[in-house]
Design a protein around this motif. Sequence first.
Motif, PDB file in Angstrom:
ATOM      1  N   PHE A  85      -1.690  39.520  14.252  1.00 15.62           N
ATOM      2  CA  PHE A  85      -0.776  40.266  13.375  1.00 15.62           C
ATOM      3  C   PHE A  85      -0.235  39.244  12.395  1.00 15.62           C
ATOM      4  O   PHE A  85       0.279  38.198  12.799  1.00 15.62           O
ATOM      5  N   ILE A  86      -0.354  39.534  11.110  1.00 15.53           N
ATOM      6  CA  ILE A  86       0.137  38.600  10.086  1.00 15.53           C
ATOM      7  C   ILE A  86       1.178  39.305   9.228  1.00 15.53           C
ATOM      8  O   ILE A  86       0.947  40.404   8.719  1.00 15.53           O
ATOM      9  N   ALA A  87       2.334  38.667   9.126  1.00 12.76           N
ATOM     10  CA  ALA A  87       3.388  39.151   8.232  1.00 12.76           C
ATOM     11  C   ALA A  87       3.350  38.249   6.991  1.00 12.76           C
ATOM     12  O   ALA A  87       3.671  37.067   7.068  1.00 12.76           O
ATOM     13  N   TRP A  88       2.912  38.800   5.876  1.00 13.65           N
ATOM     14  CA  TRP A  88       2.775  38.070   4.607  1.00 13.65           C
ATOM     15  C   TRP A  88       4.027  38.299   3.784  1.00 13.65           C
ATOM     16  O   TRP A  88       4.359  39.428   3.445  1.00 13.65           O
ATOM     17  N   SER A  89       4.726  37.226   3.495  1.00 11.10           N
ATOM     18  CA  SER A  89       5.963  37.317   2.724  1.00 11.10           C
ATOM     19  C   SER A  89       6.051  36.127   1.772  1.00 11.10           C
ATOM     20  O   SER A  89       6.716  35.133   2.045  1.00 11.10           O
ATOM     21  N   PRO A  90       5.336  36.199   0.644  1.00  8.94           N
ATOM     22  CA  PRO A  90       5.300  35.057  -0.272  1.00  8.94           C
ATOM     23  C   PRO A  90       6.670  34.765  -0.886  1.00  8.94           C
ATOM     24  O   PRO A  90       7.473  35.679  -1.097  1.00  8.94           O
ATOM     25  N   ASP A  91       6.909  33.491  -1.130  1.00  2.00           N
ATOM     26  CA  ASP A  91       8.190  33.065  -1.720  1.00  2.00           C
ATOM     27  C   ASP A  91       8.462  33.754  -3.049  1.00  2.00           C
ATOM     28  O   ASP A  91       9.611  33.998  -3.411  1.00  2.00           O
ATOM     29  N   SER A  92       7.390  34.103  -3.772  1.00  2.00           N
ATOM     30  CA  SER A  92       7.549  34.702  -5.102  1.00  2.00           C
ATOM     31  C   SER A  92       7.862  36.203  -5.061  1.00  2.00           C
ATOM     32  O   SER A  92       8.121  36.801  -6.102  1.00  2.00           O
ATOM     33  N   SER A  93       7.859  36.825  -3.881  1.00  2.00           N
ATOM     34  CA  SER A  93       8.179  38.259  -3.828  1.00  2.00           C
ATOM     35  C   SER A  93       9.688  38.473  -3.923  1.00  2.00           C
ATOM     36  O   SER A  93      10.476  37.566  -3.673  1.00  2.00           O
ATOM     37  N   ALA A  94      10.080  39.675  -4.290  1.00  2.00           N
ATOM     38  CA  ALA A  94      11.497  39.998  -4.473  1.00  2.00           C
ATOM     39  C   ALA A  94      12.257  39.854  -3.150  1.00  2.00           C
ATOM     40  O   ALA A  94      11.740  40.210  -2.084  1.00  2.00           O
ATOM     41  N   VAL A  95      13.482  39.369  -3.222  1.00  2.00           N
ATOM     42  CA  VAL A  95      14.308  39.159  -2.031  1.00  2.00           C
ATOM     43  C   VAL A  95      14.474  40.458  -1.252  1.00  2.00           C
ATOM     44  O   VAL A  95      14.341  40.485  -0.026  1.00  2.00           O
ATOM     45  N   ARG A  96      14.728  41.538  -1.963  1.00  2.00           N
ATOM     46  CA  ARG A  96      14.907  42.833  -1.296  1.00  2.00           C
ATOM     47  C   ARG A  96      13.660  43.241  -0.506  1.00  2.00           C
ATOM     48  O   ARG A  96      13.737  43.717   0.627  1.00  2.00           O
ATOM     49  N   MET A  97      12.484  43.034  -1.122  1.00  2.00           N
ATOM     50  CA  MET A  97      11.225  43.349  -0.440  1.00  2.00           C
ATOM     51  C   MET A  97      11.064  42.493   0.814  1.00  2.00           C
ATOM     52  O   MET A  97      10.699  43.000   1.883  1.00  2.00           O
ATOM     53  N   LYS A  98      11.357  41.204   0.704  1.00  2.00           N
ATOM     54  CA  LYS A  98      11.245  40.315   1.871  1.00  2.00           C
ATOM     55  C   LYS A  98      12.171  40.776   2.987  1.00  2.00           C
ATOM     56  O   LYS A  98      11.785  40.757   4.161  1.00  2.00           O
ATOM     57  N   MET A  99      13.370  41.215   2.634  1.00  2.00           N
ATOM     58  CA  MET A  99      14.328  41.680   3.640  1.00  2.00           C
ATOM     59  C   MET A  99      13.834  42.952   4.327  1.00  2.00           C
ATOM     60  O   MET A  99      13.939  43.087   5.542  1.00  2.00           O
ATOM     61  N   VAL A 100      13.289  43.886   3.556  1.00  2.00           N
ATOM     62  CA  VAL A 100      12.774  45.143   4.128  1.00  2.00           C
ATOM     63  C   VAL A 100      11.628  44.846   5.100  1.00  2.00           C
ATOM     64  O   VAL A 100      11.600  45.366   6.218  1.00  2.00           O
ATOM     65  N   TYR A 101      10.705  44.006   4.686  1.00  2.00           N
ATOM     66  CA  TYR A 101       9.571  43.677   5.554  1.00  2.00           C
ATOM     67  C   TYR A 101      10.037  42.927   6.803  1.00  2.00           C
ATOM     68  O   TYR A 101       9.581  43.216   7.910  1.00  2.00           O
ATOM     69  N   ALA A 102      10.954  41.988   6.640  1.00  2.00           N
ATOM     70  CA  ALA A 102      11.443  41.220   7.789  1.00  2.00           C
ATOM     71  C   ALA A 102      12.174  42.110   8.790  1.00  2.00           C
ATOM     72  O   ALA A 102      11.993  41.989  10.004  1.00  2.00           O
ATOM     73  N   SER A 103      12.985  43.042   8.281  1.00  2.00           N
ATOM     74  CA  SER A 103      13.775  43.892   9.178  1.00  2.00           C
ATOM     75  C   SER A 103      12.925  44.973   9.855  1.00  2.00           C
ATOM     76  O   SER A 103      13.303  45.500  10.892  1.00  2.00           O
ATOM     77  N   SER A 104      11.776  45.290   9.305  1.00  2.00           N
ATOM     78  CA  SER A 104      10.915  46.343   9.867  1.00  2.00           C
ATOM     79  C   SER A 104       9.791  45.783  10.734  1.00  2.00           C
ATOM     80  O   SER A 104       9.139  46.537  11.451  1.00  2.00           O
ATOM     81  N   LYS A 105       9.567  44.492  10.661  1.00  2.00           N
ATOM     82  CA  LYS A 105       8.395  43.883  11.304  1.00  2.00           C
ATOM     83  C   LYS A 105       8.312  44.151  12.806  1.00  2.00           C
ATOM     84  O   LYS A 105       7.278  44.610  13.300  1.00  2.00           O
ATOM     85  N   ASP A 106       9.361  43.864  13.549  1.00  2.00           N
ATOM     86  CA  ASP A 106       9.287  43.990  15.009  1.00  2.00           C
ATOM     87  C   ASP A 106       9.046  45.418  15.455  1.00  2.00           C
ATOM     88  O   ASP A 106       8.243  45.672  16.349  1.00  2.00           O
ATOM     89  N   ARG A 107       9.713  46.352  14.816  1.00  2.00           N
ATOM     90  CA  ARG A 107       9.523  47.756  15.177  1.00  2.00           C
ATOM     91  C   ARG A 107       8.081  48.184  14.887  1.00  2.00           C
ATOM     92  O   ARG A 107       7.441  48.851  15.705  1.00  2.00           O
ATOM     93  N   PHE A 108       7.566  47.789  13.735  1.00  2.00           N
ATOM     94  CA  PHE A 108       6.194  48.152  13.384  1.00  2.00           C
ATOM     95  C   PHE A 108       5.201  47.525  14.362  1.00  2.00           C
ATOM     96  O   PHE A 108       4.280  48.181  14.843  1.00  2.00           O
ATOM     97  N   LYS A 109       5.422  46.262  14.674  1.00  2.00           N
ATOM     98  CA  LYS A 109       4.526  45.554  15.590  1.00  2.00           C
ATOM     99  C   LYS A 109       4.485  46.230  16.964  1.00  2.00           C
ATOM    100  O   LYS A 109       3.425  46.284  17.600  1.00  2.00           O
ATOM    101  N   ARG A 110       5.612  46.752  17.413  1.00  2.00           N
ATOM    102  CA  ARG A 110       5.660  47.436  18.712  1.00  2.00           C
ATOM    103  C   ARG A 110       4.792  48.695  18.721  1.00  2.00           C
ATOM    104  O   ARG A 110       4.327  49.120  19.775  1.00  2.00           O
ATOM    105  N   GLU A 111       4.582  49.297  17.547  1.00  2.00           N
ATOM    106  CA  GLU A 111       3.741  50.499  17.442  1.00  2.00           C
ATOM    107  C   GLU A 111       2.261  50.173  17.653  1.00  2.00           C
ATOM    108  O   GLU A 111       1.462  51.049  17.955  1.00  2.00           O
ATOM    109  N   LEU A 112       1.911  48.903  17.458  1.00  2.00           N
ATOM    110  CA  LEU A 112       0.513  48.482  17.549  1.00  2.00           C
ATOM    111  C   LEU A 112       0.313  47.740  18.867  1.00  2.00           C
ATOM    112  O   LEU A 112       0.516  46.538  18.949  1.00  2.00           O
ATOM    113  N   ASP A 113      -0.084  48.470  19.883  1.00  2.00           N
ATOM    114  CA  ASP A 113      -0.225  47.891  21.211  1.00  2.00           C
ATOM    115  C   ASP A 113      -1.546  47.135  21.333  1.00  2.00           C
ATOM    116  O   ASP A 113      -2.614  47.724  21.179  1.00  2.00           O
ATOM    117  N   GLY A 114      -1.472  45.829  21.584  1.00  2.00           N
ATOM    118  CA  GLY A 114      -2.695  45.040  21.750  1.00  2.00           C
ATOM    119  C   GLY A 114      -2.762  43.811  20.860  1.00  2.00           C
ATOM    120  O   GLY A 114      -3.773  43.116  20.836  1.00  2.00           O
TER     121      GLY A 114
END
Length: 137
Positions: A85-114
């Motif tokens: 599982f790779i979470a891609w969050s480039p330094d050049s992306s918008a701060v708001r986008m990085k925050m949304v992806y970071a805050s949603s990552k664990d919940r999303f990852k739990r949906e993908l068993d394996g």
Amino acid sequence: MANAASGMAVHDDCKLKFQELKSKRNYRYVVFKIEEQQVVVEKLGGPTASYEDFMACFPPNECRYAVYDFDFTTNENCQKSKIFFIAWSPDSSAVRMKMVYASSKDRFKRELDGIQVDMQATDPSEMSLDLVKARAM
């Protein structure tokens, strides 16, 4: 914008495509993006897709999630496979986008068993094929 506590909705297709990658090996990789308050499938890589094809899927200024089915041979000459599982969050992306992806990552990852290996990358070098091989062993 959903707040961080409530998380992001996950489209059913995300789980379906992940299951097909994991059990049927229909795909080498699946790239996901957040669109209109939910995680959706953005790109699918066929079973013969290369790691270079996978790397080309990541936009330089936007975050993404991805899973990659990595085949390798152990030092004992055994054929193995691990799902990254790779979470891609480039330094050049918008701060708001990085925050949304970071805050949603664990919940999303739990949906993908394996998922067997979790990687975070802000630069392509942080998910190079050499690093993936090293993490797989």
